[in-house]
Write a protein that holds these residues in place. Structure first.
Motif, short mmCIF file in Angstrom:
data_model
loop_
_atom_site.label_atom_id
_atom_site.label_comp_id
_atom_site.label_asym_id
_atom_site.label_seq_id
_atom_site.Cartn_x
_atom_site.Cartn_y
_atom_site.Cartn_z
N UNK A 151 0.82 -1.18 0.25
CA UNK A 151 -0.08 -0.04 -0.05
C UNK A 151 0.90 1.07 0.14
N UNK A 152 0.39 2.31 -0.31
CA UNK A 152 1.12 3.71 -0.37
C UNK A 152 0.34 4.77 -0.06
N UNK A 153 1.09 5.53 0.76
CA UNK A 153 0.46 6.73 1.39
C UNK A 153 1.55 8.03 1.22
N UNK A 154 0.92 9.32 1.67
CA UNK A 154 1.63 10.39 1.30
C UNK A 154 1.59 11.24 2.55
N UNK A 155 2.59 11.91 2.81
CA UNK A 155 2.64 12.92 3.85
C UNK A 155 3.52 14.16 3.71
N UNK A 156 2.91 15.24 4.12
CA UNK A 156 3.70 16.75 3.88
C UNK A 156 4.08 17.03 5.62
N UNK A 157 4.11 16.48 6.24
CA UNK A 157 4.52 16.53 7.64
C UNK A 157 5.93 17.04 7.69
N UNK A 158 6.41 18.22 7.95
CA UNK A 158 7.84 18.46 8.16
C UNK A 158 8.33 18.34 9.46
N UNK A 159 7.32 18.38 10.56
CA UNK A 159 7.71 18.62 11.95
C UNK A 159 7.69 17.03 12.40
N UNK A 160 8.81 16.55 12.35
CA UNK A 160 8.88 15.00 13.00
C UNK A 160 9.08 14.59 14.22
N UNK A 161 9.43 15.38 15.01
CA UNK A 161 10.04 15.20 16.27
C UNK A 161 8.84 14.87 17.21
N UNK A 162 7.70 15.07 17.03
CA UNK A 162 6.39 14.47 17.69
C UNK A 162 5.57 13.43 16.45
N UNK A 163 6.22 12.78 15.67
CA UNK A 163 5.33 11.85 14.96
C UNK A 163 5.30 12.38 13.38
N UNK A 164 5.13 11.43 12.42
CA UNK A 164 4.87 11.71 11.24
C UNK A 164 3.27 11.28 10.84
N UNK B 165 4.56 -6.42 14.08
CA UNK B 165 4.25 -6.27 12.72
C UNK B 165 3.48 -4.92 12.53
N UNK B 166 4.08 -3.96 12.80
CA UNK B 166 3.97 -2.54 12.47
C UNK B 166 5.04 -1.83 12.34
N UNK B 167 4.96 -0.32 12.10
CA UNK B 167 6.14 0.44 11.88
C UNK B 167 6.15 1.36 12.90
N UNK B 168 7.34 1.66 13.43
CA UNK B 168 7.55 2.91 14.21
C UNK B 168 8.54 3.75 13.47
N UNK B 169 8.39 5.28 13.92
CA UNK B 169 9.27 6.48 13.40
C UNK B 169 10.26 6.40 14.65
N UNK B 170 11.58 6.30 14.20
CA UNK B 170 12.63 6.59 15.29
C UNK B 170 13.60 7.80 14.81
N UNK B 171 14.41 8.28 15.65
CA UNK B 171 15.31 9.43 15.55
C UNK B 171 16.60 9.22 16.05
N UNK B 172 17.63 9.02 15.35
CA UNK B 172 18.98 9.17 15.74
C UNK B 172 19.58 10.55 15.78
N UNK B 173 20.08 10.72 16.98
CA UNK B 173 21.09 11.86 16.99
C UNK B 173 22.47 11.87 16.79
N UNK B 174 22.94 12.19 15.59
CA UNK B 174 24.35 12.29 15.34
C UNK B 174 25.41 13.38 15.76
N UNK B 175 26.45 13.00 15.92
CA UNK B 175 27.27 14.08 16.14
C UNK B 175 28.10 14.27 14.90
#
Length: 478
Positions: A220-233, A468-478
């Motif tokens: 399946x295919x979705x679309x997003x225009x969400x630019x603020x990702x720190x609280x979810x997509x 069997x679902x998808x999470x959004x993760x954030x890695x902080x890089x130095x």
């Protein structure tokens, strides 16, 4: 925008005890205060599988596809915690089980379990084929190998939100009957818009762990225009074929041991045309992470991702089950499209190919990186490994801020999603840095990079077989 503060009208932060949707209705039901009922331990039915062989004729070549049904994508409800299709997605209420002292024994049934034996048969009405692209000779070219950068420094990796399923940021179960799914492969389909593709998807009847349930769609295919990702997509829309139902966009035969499913592996846009690389899966192995493909291929869409055509010539056949470029990640950059590819499953090495953007559907125009040169060949297996070690489900992007290529993948032997970087696609590539380990999230896989990540904040999707679902993760890089 949906996903920012979905349940709080005054804009205050979503309470941490709420799921990613922010909706109290998505919380797990509280334990019933009723006294223990022994009938709860007795199943209604005990099914005994009864395997039997089933001959499945498979017409070859494949017939032309019927025009798929599509409806306009539905906008989110004004109150995001309102179920837009309660008649479709809400389960029925509890049924009356009768007097407390009445105990019924379970019904024992024999459940037919067909074992498909596919048999190709001539198709009297095959789909017409387009003309084959002309043979081109891209020649051999040398290219410098850049200095090996140091391994990325990962300061921390955090769970951001649940992207799919019950309690997800956009309530995909209620809005599109996406109750269980995986992957979450992203690309910028147009300025300000992200396409996100998922793998095998299930609706009502889905129960974790693993891929199961009713209403199976291969993708399946979705679309997003969400630019603020720190609280979810947030997912704004999905390609739909009926009310509150995400459509399957890439065709699949759904015949085990022939073509059980068709799974996206990456996507990209060139002008107004969308491209999606995919793998045609012949059969799944006995354990997660093992499968056999027919080929890796390319599909394209000229209507913003609503309908897709699998190109009959842009495909890499899986000869002897060991061919490279079965699971690929393709990235346009500086006039070329680079293809990072692995063999089937998650224990092969990564190879690299490139093609001029104008010839992306012409397989004869591809060059493969071998021993320090770009080499044209009919067999992509000549490509040299970019680095030692096994890699599964690679995800590549070029980060303009740092002027580095980034490659994430599942290291099955390490049991972790890792990240490497390089100054050029042909390397040298850095040593891997661990993003997230299976000791923290059991049976994880995926690790697909968000195109709008920055040099410091790397966002990626992660799947787990347990949920069997998808999470959004954030890695902080130095």
């Amino acid at each position: 925008m949906l996903g920012t503060t979905p349940a709080i009208a005054d804009g205050s932060p979503t309470p941490p005890w709420l799921p990613s949707s922010g909706c109290a209705a998505d919380l797990p039901p509280k334990p019933s205060p009723a006294p223990f009922d022994p009938r709860e331990l007795i199943p209604d039915r005990i099914g005994i599988p009864l395997p039997y062989p089933r001959i499945v004729p498979v017409p070859e070549p494949e017939s032309a596809a019927e025009p798929p049904t599509r409806i306009p994508s539905e906008l989110p409800p004004q109150d995001p915690c309102t179920d837009p299709c309660p008649d479709i997605t809400d389960p029925p209420g509890p049924h009356d089980v009768g007097p407390a002292l009445s105990i019924e024994f379970p019904k024992i049934t024999l459940d037919p379990a067909p074992q498909d034996i596919p048999v190709p048969v001539p198709n009297p009405d095959p789909a017409p084929l387009p003309p084959r692209p002309p043979v081109v000779h891209p020649g051999t070219a040398s290219a410098p190998v850049s200095a090996k950068p140091s391994a990325p420094r990962v300061a921390e990796v955090d769970f951001v939100s649940t992207l799919t399923g019950k309690g997800s940021t956009s309530r995909t179960d209620k809005r599109w009957q996406v109750n269980g799914t995986d992957l979450g492969i992203m690309w910028e389909s147009e300025p300000g818009r992200i396409a996100i593709a998922f793998g095998d998807t299930f609706g009502r009847g889905f129960t974790p762990p693993g891929a199961n349930g009713g209403d199976w769609r291969s993708n399946v295919l979705g679309f997003s225009s969400d630019r603020r990702l720190d609280d979810g997509m947030s997912i704004d829309t999905m390609v739909q074929d009926s009310r509150c139902h995400a459509a399957q966009v890439l065709r699949a035969r759904h015949v085990n041991r022939y073509e059980i499913t068709t799974i996206p592996t990456s996507g990209f846009a060139l002008g107004d045309r969308q491209y999606m690389s995919y793998m045609s899966v012949r059969t799944w192995g006995p354990i997660p992470g093992v499968w056999l493909t027919n080929h890796g291929g390319l599909a394209y869409s000229d209507d913003d991702g609503s309908t897709w055509t699998k190109d009959p010539y842009a495909r890499w056949d899986n000869l002897l089950g060991t061919s490279r470029f079965q699971v690929s990640s393709m990235v346009p950059h500086a006039g070329y499209v680079y293809m990072f590819g692995t063999p089937t499953s998650r224990i092969g090495t990564v190879g690299l190919a490139r093609v001029r953007a104008d010839d992306v559907l012409n397989k004869t125009a591809y060059q493969y990186w071998r021993d320090g040169r770009w080499v044209p060949t009919r067999d992509g297996d000549v490509a040299s490994p970019l680095f030692a070690g096994a890699a599964g489900e690679v995800s590549a992007r070029y980060d303009t801020a740092s002027q580095r290529w980034q490659l994430s993948y599942l290291d099955a032997f390490r049991g972790a999603i890792v990240l490497r970087t390089a100054r050029s696609p042909q390397g040298l590539w850095s040593e891997p840095a661990e993003l997230v380990h299976s000791a923290r999230y059991a049976q994880l896989y995926g690790g697909f990079l968000h195109p709008w990540s920055t040099g410091r904040d790397l966002y990626f999707t992660m799947s787990t077989w347990t949920q069997y679902n998808v999470s959004l993760m954030r890695a902080t890089l130095r």
